[in-house]
Every structure is written in C-alpha cells, then in structure tokens.
Enzyme design. Structure first.
Site, PDB file in Angstrom:
ATOM      1  N   ARG A  32       0.858  -1.183   0.000  1.00 19.46           N
ATOM      2  CA  ARG A  32       0.000   0.000   0.000  1.00 19.46           C
ATOM      3  C   ARG A  32       0.892   1.228   0.000  1.00 19.46           C
ATOM      4  O   ARG A  32       1.889   1.265   0.718  1.00 19.46           O
ATOM      5  CB  ARG A  32      -0.844  -0.038   1.271  1.00 19.46           C
ATOM      6  CG  ARG A  32      -1.901   1.025   1.361  1.00 19.46           C
ATOM      7  CD  ARG A  32      -2.753   0.769   2.576  1.00 19.46           C
ATOM      8  NE  ARG A  32      -3.645  -0.367   2.377  1.00 19.46           N
ATOM      9  CZ  ARG A  32      -4.949  -0.330   2.639  1.00 19.46           C
ATOM     10  NH1 ARG A  32      -5.496   0.759   3.088  1.00 19.46           N
ATOM     11  NH2 ARG A  32      -5.693  -1.392   2.442  1.00 19.46           N
ATOM     12  N   GLY A  34       1.204   5.746  -1.356  1.00 20.15           N
ATOM     13  CA  GLY A  34       0.468   6.987  -1.518  1.00 20.15           C
ATOM     14  C   GLY A  34      -0.414   6.997  -2.759  1.00 20.15           C
ATOM     15  O   GLY A  34      -1.463   7.634  -2.787  1.00 20.15           O
ATOM     16  N   MET A  35       0.019   6.274  -3.782  1.00 21.54           N
ATOM     17  CA  MET A  35      -0.695   6.307  -5.057  1.00 21.54           C
ATOM     18  C   MET A  35      -1.858   5.318  -5.084  1.00 21.54           C
ATOM     19  O   MET A  35      -2.847   5.525  -5.771  1.00 21.54           O
ATOM     20  CB  MET A  35       0.288   5.967  -6.170  1.00 21.54           C
ATOM     21  CG  MET A  35      -0.123   6.431  -7.535  1.00 21.54           C
ATOM     22  SD  MET A  35       1.287   6.537  -8.629  1.00 21.54           S
ATOM     23  CE  MET A  35       1.689   4.858  -8.958  1.00 21.54           C
ATOM     24  N   VAL A  38      -1.586  -2.316  -4.059  1.00 19.96           N
ATOM     25  CA  VAL A  38      -1.305  -3.404  -4.991  1.00 19.96           C
ATOM     26  C   VAL A  38      -1.858  -4.697  -4.391  1.00 19.96           C
ATOM     27  O   VAL A  38      -1.584  -5.008  -3.228  1.00 19.96           O
ATOM     28  CB  VAL A  38       0.210  -3.549  -5.254  1.00 19.96           C
ATOM     29  CG1 VAL A  38       0.471  -4.659  -6.275  1.00 19.96           C
ATOM     30  CG2 VAL A  38       0.801  -2.243  -5.751  1.00 19.96           C
ATOM     31  N   LYS A  53      -2.750  -3.005  -9.491  1.00 17.99           N
ATOM     32  CA  LYS A  53      -2.490  -1.755  -8.789  1.00 17.99           C
ATOM     33  C   LYS A  53      -3.744  -0.895  -8.933  1.00 17.99           C
ATOM     34  O   LYS A  53      -4.174  -0.600 -10.052  1.00 17.99           O
ATOM     35  CB  LYS A  53      -1.269  -1.054  -9.380  1.00 17.99           C
ATOM     36  CG  LYS A  53      -0.793   0.112  -8.533  1.00 17.99           C
ATOM     37  CD  LYS A  53       0.631   0.485  -8.901  1.00 17.99           C
ATOM     38  CE  LYS A  53       1.221   1.476  -7.914  1.00 17.99           C
ATOM     39  NZ  LYS A  53       2.636   1.725  -8.171  1.00 17.99           N
ATOM     40  N   ASP A 145      12.600   8.542  -9.193  1.00 17.72           N
ATOM     41  CA  ASP A 145      12.423   8.123  -7.799  1.00 17.72           C
ATOM     42  C   ASP A 145      13.118   6.781  -7.570  1.00 17.72           C
ATOM     43  O   ASP A 145      12.560   5.877  -6.954  1.00 17.72           O
ATOM     44  CB  ASP A 145      10.936   8.035  -7.440  1.00 17.72           C
ATOM     45  CG  ASP A 145      10.710   7.958  -5.923  1.00 17.72           C
ATOM     46  OD1 ASP A 145      11.637   8.365  -5.170  1.00 17.72           O
ATOM     47  OD2 ASP A 145       9.649   7.489  -5.495  1.00 17.72           O
TER      48      ASP A 145
END
Lengths: 331, 247
Positions: A32, A34-35, A38, A53, A145
């Site tokens: 899990r 921020g976006m 899954v 996702k 990132d």
C-alpha cells in the site's frame, strides 16, 4: 459484538478491497502506498496470478489516478526484462482506475543487500539496475524516484525496477503538480517549484524543484546514492555532500569511492552524463580495468595489475619456484 | 423519556445519511438526544478504554467518568462547539475528554448533574473484558490506541448493522457465509469448497454471497463513517485512513 485484532485487520483488508466482478478475483493485499494499493489477484480468463495496482481515490482527474495511468503508459511503452509488463488497464465499478501487471516475486533491493554481504555480488546487481535505467533513458523516460525500495531482485538475481509513477517522459510536457497524499511519504510527480522524490536519493536540482533541469543525470545521482548505500549500508544525507564512502566503510576500494563521488556530484555537469558511463566504470572495476572517475597512483596501478593478472602471475611464480628448486636439488 | 442506548444493533442511529454532528447542533431535543446516542455508540468504548489507560482509573471510576463525559458534553454542548475547519472530530473529542478528566471534581459534579440529563445504557463489562483479554503494550502510543479502538467500534457497528439488515430481510445464509469466513478467524479459515459443503452450497454461491456481504459491509461502514464526520472532506480523509480508499 467484539472484534478481535485479527478479525478487525482482516475486515479492514477485505472492506478496502476493490469491487471487481468478472475477470479478476482479489486474493490478498501486497503493498500500500500513496498512489494506491497493490493486490495479488487471479486473472480468471488466463488462469494466472497477476498484481493489480488500484488507485486509492476515484475520479480520473485526481493526482493519484493521473500518476497511475501515467505509470501504466510508461511501462507499456518500455519492454525490457527489468521492467514489469502491463497486461490490462481499466476502471472499477466504483470509479477507481487500475492496471494489471505481471506478479513480481523476489525481495526488495535493501533486503536483498542485507542478505548479500559480498560487494562484487552487489555490484553485479547494481549493473543490472543500470542496464534497465539506461534502457528507459534511451526511450526518453527518466524515473526520478530510484531507491532500493523501488527495485526488486528475483530468485535468480534478475532485477526489476518498479514505481514509474513519477517518471518524466521527454516528449511530454511537464506533469501537473501533485495533490498531497494523506499519511503517504512525499514521492510524486514534480512541477516547477514542487519538491518531490525521496530524501537521500533525490538529486539537488530535483530537491530544489527545478523540473527543467531534471534529466538523465538526475537518475545518475539516484543510482550513485544506491551505489553509496550498496557500499556503506547508509543513505547519503538529504542535503550537503555525502561523507566519503571509505570513511564509512574503510574496506571500500578507492576507485569505487571515486565512482560514487562522481555520480553524487552536486553539479549535474560534474556527474556521469549518462548511466552507461557509470555502469561502464563499475564493470571496469569488476574486471580489474582502470575506471574513468579515478586517477590511480603507481602503487594502486601495480596493485590493480597484480590483482587483475594474479592467476598468470601465480603460475609464473610457481613455475620459477619449481625451476629453482630443481636446480638446487639436482645432485 | 427512555435512556438512549449506545448498543450498536439497538437502532439508535439516525436513519438518514446526514452527519450526526449536524443533528447535535440542530436544536430539537429528540433529534439531539438521538444524535448523542449515535455518537456515544461509536465512541463510548474507545473513551472508556482510553480513560482506563491514559488516566489510570479503576473500572468503576472509568465507568463514571465515561458516563459523566457524555452527560457533560450533552449538557454543556461540547460537541456543538466543534469547528470542522480545525481538525477531525475524534481528535477534538479526545481533547475534550482529556480536559474533562483532568478536572476531577468538575467531572464528578457534572456526572451527578448530567446523570439526570443523559444516562447511556452501556455494557462496560464487555469493554473491560476486551481490555483484559487484549491489553495494549505498556509503551503503546495512546493516541494511536484511541484511533484503533475507534476503528474497531466503527467496524463493530457496521457488522451489527449488516447482521440486523440480513435478519430483517431474511438473508441468513449469506450472512452465515460471511460470519463463517470473515468473522470466525480464530482457527484457519475454511476453503470456499469446505464452506460450501458445510452450508450445502455450490462454491460459486459461496463466493457470490461473500462478495455481496463484503460490499454491503463496506456500504454500512461508509454510511456510519459519513454520519460521524462533520464534513465531506473529513469523511473522505477518515475513509482513506480506515480503509485506504474512498467510497
């Protein structure tokens, strides 16, 4: 009615699951962020397990949705063994966006490193990460990132670079600024003046929110930070120069320290201009050749040559010892 | 007037999806009393357990303080003064509770006065039993503990609502599937096939019932949560914290 901790956690997980009818059946939650979340899911049509996702909030206009869709599109345009293939994209009945991808098995890079103390073995894994990132760069995609948590290492040493939701695609305009995510760490897309990424792995220009200056060298910096982590088990500081790697771990060879320092240079112009340069230096080190980032002295040159040609040198030495012994022993 | 009950399935909840905080402010006495009952139903267990741990009260004192707190809130309008723009309601409630518990004498007086104004029917034995059977770690963060207990109360209410609704509509078999598969987790969960054999259902029926029950549970959760939040924004934030998603 009393719910035990076990039942409460189970109900929270199942109540938060996406409502999917038809092709996919949710099996359990994998991760899990921020976006979104899954899930491990069963693709009923093809009879195989996949990872789904799912964005955490509905509405295509939301930042999480936009990032999720962007990630799916980025992955769909890149076909490489180091990237997770996307099978399907869709919208759930509750309006949230999802995409189905290959189920990844393995361990996160930081956990993999924790179980792999050998620096040469770690460097070979690092080379594979560089190969994947270089491939993405060749297709105009900057990850932005990169960090150990976003890399998985499979059971056979294969590497998968994940989480392309904040990637920048060269031929697309600057993405819109992200909305804040509740309880989620900062990573996200970057607009000018918006600082997003992961402290320690974020290049200085990225930390300053200078979107226009983020390019391949931004990922080179992050790879340098991963290399630093690989050598010292420490993350470079989020601001200011990193302590030299050998000060943290005196067993780090000087050429590797120099490679690290070059990749982590504050000024993008002082870094490797492309990931291939960084990767080539690491490969050169592994095969006992000189690295471009390091000017070696005569002693270092001798030591390197001795190490590189140690097998023939040992054979020659053994031959000479035998010859001398035979001469001396002859009656 | 009968004492409002805070038992989840007893039906004191407003039947609309409006925020009970709005009903508390609305002014008419029956509605306000009913709204207080709904708030107490969601919060009395977390409040009682928090008082026992944070304020180290013995069970009888904690019971009095819990009753006194809701009575004082009813009498003095604590909850009416909540400003949604300044944070979450549950944080506000806990701040009020700390303030109330810190003024021991005032709390006792309010409890006596408030007892006449509002006395809730609460089964403190259940809460005490839960606390004894699953005590938090000695160094547990009590803010997080309060939040966790609030989430537990929220789910307990939603399950109670789901059960009541299933009984009302004669859907005992779907609820039995849900109960056996999702609520009875002390032993290993049965497989769908085992559950099907146990209940005399085909596997597809088991999965369909389970899926429908979970969907309905989710709906009850969102409804309950929406009632307990003062604004749409707060509701969405709480939904993300509780379930990791929005409705």
């Amino acid at each position: 009615m009393t719910l035990s901790d076990q039942v409460l956690d189970h109900l929270r997980a199942v109540a938060g699951e996406p409502e999917i009818d038809g092709r996919y059946e949710i099996l359990d939650e994998i991760a899990r962020g921020g976006m979104g979340t899954v899930y491990r899911a069963l693709d009923r049509e093809l009879g195989r397990e996949v990872a789904l996702k799912v964005s955490s909030r509905p509405g295509a206009a939301t930042d999480a949705e936009g990032r999720l869709l962007r990630e799916a599109r980025v992955l769909a345009r890149l076909e490489h063994p180091g990237l997770v293939p996307v099978h399907d994209v869709g919208t759930l009945p509750d309006g949230r966006l999802f995409y189905a991808m290959k189920r990844v098995r393995g361990s996160r890079l930081d956990l993999h490193f924790a179980a792999e103390p050998s620096i040469p073995a770690r460097l070979r894994t690092f080379e594979r990460i560089c190969e994947t990132v270089a491939f993405a760069h060749a297709h105009g995609v900057i990850h932005r990132d990169l960090k150990p948590e976003n890399v998985m290492v499979g059971p056979f040493g294969e590497v998968l670079v994940l989480d392309w939701g904040v990637a920048r695609v060269r031929d697309e305009g600057a993405p819109p600024p992200p909305a804040p995510q509740d309880g989620a760490p900062a990573p996200g897309r970057t607009a000018h003046g918006t600082v997003l990424g992961t402290p320690g792995y974020m290049a200085p220009e990225q930390a300053r929110g200078e979107v226009d200056r983020t390019d391949e060298r931004t990922d080179v910096y992050a790879l340098g930070a991963i290399l630093y982590y690989l050598l010292t088990d420490a993350v470079p500081p989020s601001s200011g120069p990193a302590e030299p790697a050998r000060r943290r771990n005196p067993s780090v060879p000087r050429p590797l320290e120099s490679i690290c320092a070059k990749a982590l240079a504050d000024d993008p112009d002082a870094r490797y201009p492309a990931v291939q340069g960084l990767s080539a230096d690491v490969s050169a080190f592994l095969s006992g050749r000189p690295v471009t980032a390091h000017r070696e002295g005569p002693l270092e040159w001798t030591a390197r040559q001795a190490l590189r040609y140690r097998t023939p040198l040992v054979l020659i030495a053994a031959y000479l010892v035998m010859r001398v012994a035979l001469i001396l022993w002859r009656p | 007037m009968p004492a409002p009950s805070a038992e989840p399935a007893a039906g004191p909840f407003p039947r609309t999806r409006h925020s009970v905080l709005e009903a508390v402010r609305a002014g008419d006495e029956p509605g306000r009393r009913e709204a207080f009952g709904a708030l107490a139903a969601a919060y009395w267990k977390p409040v009682y357990k928090y008082v026992r741990l944070r304020w180290r009260r013995a069970p009888p004192d904690a019971e009095d303080l819990t009753q006194g707190f809701f009575a004082a809130a009813f009498e003095k309008g604590f909850f009416e003064r909540f400003d949604p723009s300044r944070g979450r309601f549950r944080t506000y409630l806990r701040t009020c509770l700390d303030g109330f518990a810190s003024k021991e004498r005032a709390a006792a007086r309010a409890q006596k006065r408030g007892g006449a104004a509002l006395h809730l029917s609460l089964d403190f034995g259940v809460a005490e039993g839960e606390l004894r059977s699953a005590p938090p770690a000695p160094d547990a963060d009590l803010d997080l503990y309060f939040h966790r207990e609030w989430v537990r109360a929220l789910f307990e209410q939603a399950v109670a609502r789901l059960r009541a609704r299933c009984v009302e509509t004669g859907r005992t078999t779907p609820f039995a599937v849900f109960e056996r598969y999702d609520l009875d987790r002390e032993s290993d969960a049965p497989t769908y096939a085992e559950l099907g054999r146990e209940l005399g259902l085909p596997v597809t029926q088991v999965t369909n019932h389970l899926s429908a029950m979970r969907r309905e549970l989710r709906r009850h959760l969102f409804e309950t949560l929406r009632e307990l939040c003062a604004s749409e924004d707060e509701f969405r934030q709480e939904a993300r914290l509780v379930l990791g998603r929005e409705p």
